[in-house]
Enzyme design. Structure first.
Site, mmCIF file in Angstrom:
data_model
loop_
_atom_site.group_PDB
_atom_site.id
_atom_site.type_symbol
_atom_site.label_atom_id
_atom_site.label_comp_id
_atom_site.label_asym_id
_atom_site.label_seq_id
_atom_site.Cartn_x
_atom_site.Cartn_y
_atom_site.Cartn_z
ATOM 1 N N ASP A 160 0.871 -1.172 0.000
ATOM 2 C CA ASP A 160 0.000 0.000 0.000
ATOM 3 C C ASP A 160 0.909 1.223 0.000
ATOM 4 O O ASP A 160 2.103 1.116 0.261
ATOM 5 C CB ASP A 160 -0.890 -0.028 1.250
ATOM 6 C CG ASP A 160 -1.998 1.021 1.191
ATOM 7 O OD1 ASP A 160 -2.119 1.694 0.145
ATOM 8 O OD2 ASP A 160 -2.720 1.160 2.176
ATOM 9 N N ASP A 170 -1.044 -3.939 6.679
ATOM 10 C CA ASP A 170 -1.232 -3.667 8.105
ATOM 11 C C ASP A 170 -2.705 -3.501 8.467
ATOM 12 O O ASP A 170 -3.041 -3.169 9.596
ATOM 13 C CB ASP A 170 -0.458 -2.418 8.533
ATOM 14 C CG ASP A 170 -0.912 -1.157 7.788
ATOM 15 O OD1 ASP A 170 -1.807 -1.261 6.910
ATOM 16 O OD2 ASP A 170 -0.379 -0.073 8.070
#
Length: 842
Positions: A329, A590
């Site tokens: 990301d 995450d």
């Protein structure tokens, strides 16, 4: 008080459930929890992973060949030759102790590293909320759960609010399951137990208070785990080790059978021939390979921990070094991760105080999973006060992509919704203009989307704000998210990290291609890509992926730099496509929706601040959310792989050459070229310096590109350098026979000295692709190598010499041996240059 695993609890009221497990709504006391932990054991399905020192020692004898050798030695002891049998057993014992000592130290190092990464759970104890290690949760604990939390045990819901849980591990359903309080029938199937939470699942959205009824192996997940005994998927490195083991086993068995048969045919003693063939097999088998691998990996893990990279699964280090694609990301890795509020605007693009205030109310009043966007809004209006109180909340989820809060004060009852602009706009029928009037959304939709596109092109992330007055309604639900009034935009920016472009460039130099996977819109993602040095990035949207079959995605994924507007379940599909194309793929995640992608990646990487479900799924944890940390980790992974391969090359060249020479010599000599005890001593002494290989220097060329196990390459290396080794072995035979006129003991002593010294010295050549004088070995490898050389020269003159069947040799032999070793090193250097040049063109 442990819950009976066969008794249902979903048919109990909260009061009856508390009574059954001896709990209270105020939670257990710490003393009660400690007592139950002793009684029930740790809340883990991993079992007692730590192997005792004694068991670790016994595991050093697990090789069938070693067991056969020990059995044959005991037989020899019982029949006639007690001295030789004792020496053979002693050497086997020393080899086992060497492996045990190495692996024990590595295991202790890993245990210390694992303590640095723990998953905690919010629990009520002594009527206070506190954080407890998930393995210390017991039945009767009252736990507090929010988005991203792992369910620590099978539990009954006491309170919930818009709670959605991922139970795919039990039901196979990809969509989250809604959970709420209630009392159900005792015989209802697991998939319909809407008032219960199960260990192994995790919270997608909402929040809950739950009573833990069962933990560990008493849980539903524990029963599945116990019956299936699932192993973690084999890593690319583990597959390579396994294939290498099969190759050696085939060669070893063939060699052992042929040599034994030939020696028996030549009417040599059967037991001696059997011991000789077994010793040959042991000599060819790299007995210390498991210990060398474990020590190398543990040493690499320690070094990586010093660079803020914690390894949860040792074998993933090698995959880390082999990785050639990294998916990540953008937030926190490529960007600063500190989202800042740029502005709050009306539909016409002008600054609006009302939009900012409504955004603040939504961010500050929501009680679910706090995120950087909410923090940025709250920080911008620090100290702001409000007369509103929260009535209800519809938490954010990845399907709606909206968060709604119902607020009330003395004047009004209002719902404020914040979320992805298009998703917010979809539930609006009206738009509020700058002068406070409302008009149908159709009149303003084109203008709103044009403004959204303009902001996105500038690299700004844009959310929508909407509201709805709900009169006297007490509880707003997701079904009520309609007929809202679109108010305006909340605009954020998260600039790229200062060194992001340089780090991405360095990753490229290491042969690792970065691919960005983000839920942000394509325009924002493309703008960021250009800022961090991706020239004309190729962008593939989630919507486009929907129309692609798997074969098309496999082709397109390799060409794509940025995957934008990606839905959670598409991340896994992207990684699978890249893996099927033959890549070793790493994934940094995450978030709540990253668990499946972390599982499927070759290297699952998360950060210490990640949600529990992501940390649990990952194999590597970063203590610093920065790509720069990964550069060091990749380098350490490649160093570890390179040092492991040095031992493999040594074991499959010098060892194979010596064993091949011994096998050939045994066919024409009237005696065994080396006694079984001498073969084992040769193996032990040549292995000893390799125990320090984890500290050896690694050439830059071995770090510059990803490396993978290549059995074909290893086999060619073994044959090439094994034959070279045999050439000099036969030169030694000729010198011993025709120059020194050696008898049995002189021959065995001479060849033992030459083979150990040449094998030890040649490691200094084959440990590097460069000329050996341009790449000096590490201090410990150098010291142990010369220790072995000195010991071997002195051994025939020592009191131990006769025990091993050695006799002193004349000085002329050592002069000839020095000549052969120098010629061997020079020949190996030229052969190495030719071998790698040819390998590069293949």
């Amino acid at each position: 008080m442990a819950e009976n695993p066969d008794m249902p609890f979903w048919d109990l009221s909260p009061e009856n459930a508390l009574a059954r497990v001896g709990g209270t709504s105020r939670g257990l006391t710490e003393k009660t929890a400690r007592d139950r932990l002793k009684e029930q054991g740790a809340n883990t399905l991993k079992g007692k992973e730590k192997t005792s020192s004694f068991m670790l020692f016994l595991l050093q004898f697990k090789s069938p060949i070693t067991i056969l050798l020990v059995a044959a030695s005991l037989l020899s002891f019982a029949l006639h030759d007690r001295t030789d049998a004792t020496i053979i057993l002693f050497i086997v014992l020393v080899s086992a102790l060497l492996g045990w000592w190495q692996e024990k130290g590595a295991a202790n190092a890993v245990e210390q590293l694992m303590k640095m990464v723990q998953i905690n759970c919010r629990v009520i104890r002594d009527a206070e909320e506190r954080m407890v290690h998930v393995e210390e949760i017991v039945s009767g604990d009252v736990v507090l759960l929010a988005a991203g939390d792992l369910i620590p045990g099978d539990s009954l819901i006491l309170e919930s609010k818009e709670l959605f849980v991922d139970e795919a591990v039990f039901t196979g359903e990809t969509f989250p399951v809604e959970k709420e309080t209630g009392v159900l029938s005792g015989n209802i199937p697991l998939a319909k137990r809407s008032n219960s939470l199960f260990m192994g699942s995790h919270v997608i959205s909402g929040k809950a208070k739950a009573l833990v009824m069962r933990t560990a192996r008493q849980s539903e997940f524990g029963k599945i785990s116990e019956s299936l005994r699932l192993r973690a998927p084999e890593t690319d490195f583990e597959k390579g080790v396994r294939r290498f083991g099969y190759m050696l086993m085939e060669i070893t068995l063939l060699l052992m059978i042929v040599i034994f048969a030939v020696n028996v045919f030549l009417q040599k003693p059967i037991l001696d021939s059997f011991l000789f063939s077994l010793a040959l097999a042991v000599g060819l088998t790299p007995q210390l390979l498991p210990a060398i691998i474990t020590v190398n990996l543990a040493s690499g893990a320690r070094k990586m921990a010093g660079k803020q990279v914690i390894v949860k699964r040792l074998s993933s280090i090698e995959n880390f070094g082999s990785m050639n694609i990294l998916c990540s990301d953008k937030t926190g890795t490529i960007t600063e991760g500190k989202v800042r509020l740029h502005s709050a605007c009306s539909v016409s693009g002008k600054s609006s105080v009302k939009v900012l205030e409504y955004a603040w109310l939504n961010a500050s009043m929501q009680q679910g999973f706090r995120n950087p966007i909410d923090d940025a809004i709250i920080e911008n209006l620090s100290g702001h006060q409000s007369s509103y109180v929260i009535q209800s909340e519809v938490p954010y989820d990845f399907i709606r992509k909206r968060l709604s809060v119902q607020l009330r004060n003395a004047e009004e009852n209002i719902v404020i919704t914040k979320g992805a602009l298009k998703n917010v706009l979809d539930v609006c029928t009206l738009v509020e203009t700058e002068d406070g009037e409302t008009v149908p959304v159709g009149e303003q939709r084109a203008q709103i989307l044009d403004e959204y596109a303009r902001l996105s092109n500038d690299g700004l992330r844009t959310l929508g704000i909407a509201y709805k007055k709900v009169g006297d309604r007490e509880n707003f639900t997701r079904a009520d998210e309609h007929d809202m009034v679109f108010l305006g935009f909340v605009i954020f920016f998260d600039p790229p990290k200062q060194h992001a472009a340089e780090t991405i460039r360095k990753l490229g130099k290491l042969g690792v291609q970065l691919k960005i996977i983000t839920g942000d819109n394509a325009l924002v993602a493309e703008n960021l890509g250009r800022q961090v040095g991706l020239d004309k990035p190729v962008v593939l949207s989630g919507a486009d992926m929907h129309h692609m079959n798997d074969a098309a995605l496999i082709r397109q994924a390799g060409l794509t730099d940025i995957f934008a507007e990606v839905e959670p379940n598409q991340k896994e599909r992207i990684i699978l496509a890249l893996k099927k194309a033959g890549n070793v793929v790493g994934f940094i995640g995450d978030g709540i929706n990253d668990a499946s992608a972390l599982h499927i990646a070759d290297v699952g990487i998360s950060v210490d601040s990640a949600v529990d479900v992501a940390k649990e799924a990952a194999e590597i944890i970063l203590l610093n959310h920065d790509l720069k940390v990964l550069l060091d980790g990749i380098a350490e992974g490649r160093k570890t792989f390179a040092n492991t391969m040095k031992y493999v090359f040594m074991a499959t060249s010098a060892n194979f050459g010596n064993m091949f020479s011994m096998a050939g010599a045994s066919l024409f000599l009237p005696f065994l070229p080396l006694l079984p005890k001498q073969i084992l001593l040769t193996n032990l002494l040549t292995d000893f310096p390799e125990t320090t290989i984890s500290s050896d220097r690694v050439d830059a060329v071995n770090i510059e590109t990803p490396h993978r196990w290549n059995i074909h390459f290893i086999r060619r290396y073994m044959v090439t350098f094994g034959i070279l080794s045999s050439v000099f072995d036969y030169l030694t035979f000729a010198a011993l026979f025709f120059i020194l006129h050696a008898g049995e003991k002189e021959f065995q002593t001479g060849w033992f000295v030459e083979s150990v010294i040449s094998a030890s010295m040649i490691v200094l050549v084959i440990r590097t692709r460069l000329p050996f004088f341009k790449s000096l070995p590490g201090r410990y490898l150098t010291i142990t190598t010369f220790m072995v050389v000195i010991a071997v020269i002195l051994l025939p003159f020592s009191p131990l010499g006769p025990m091993f069947g050695f006799t002193p040799l004349p000085a002329v032999f050592y002069g000839l041996m020095l000549l052969f070793v120098v010629l061997y090193i020079i020949s190996a250097e030229f052969t190495k240059r030719f071998f790698y040049r040819k390998a590069a063109t293949d």
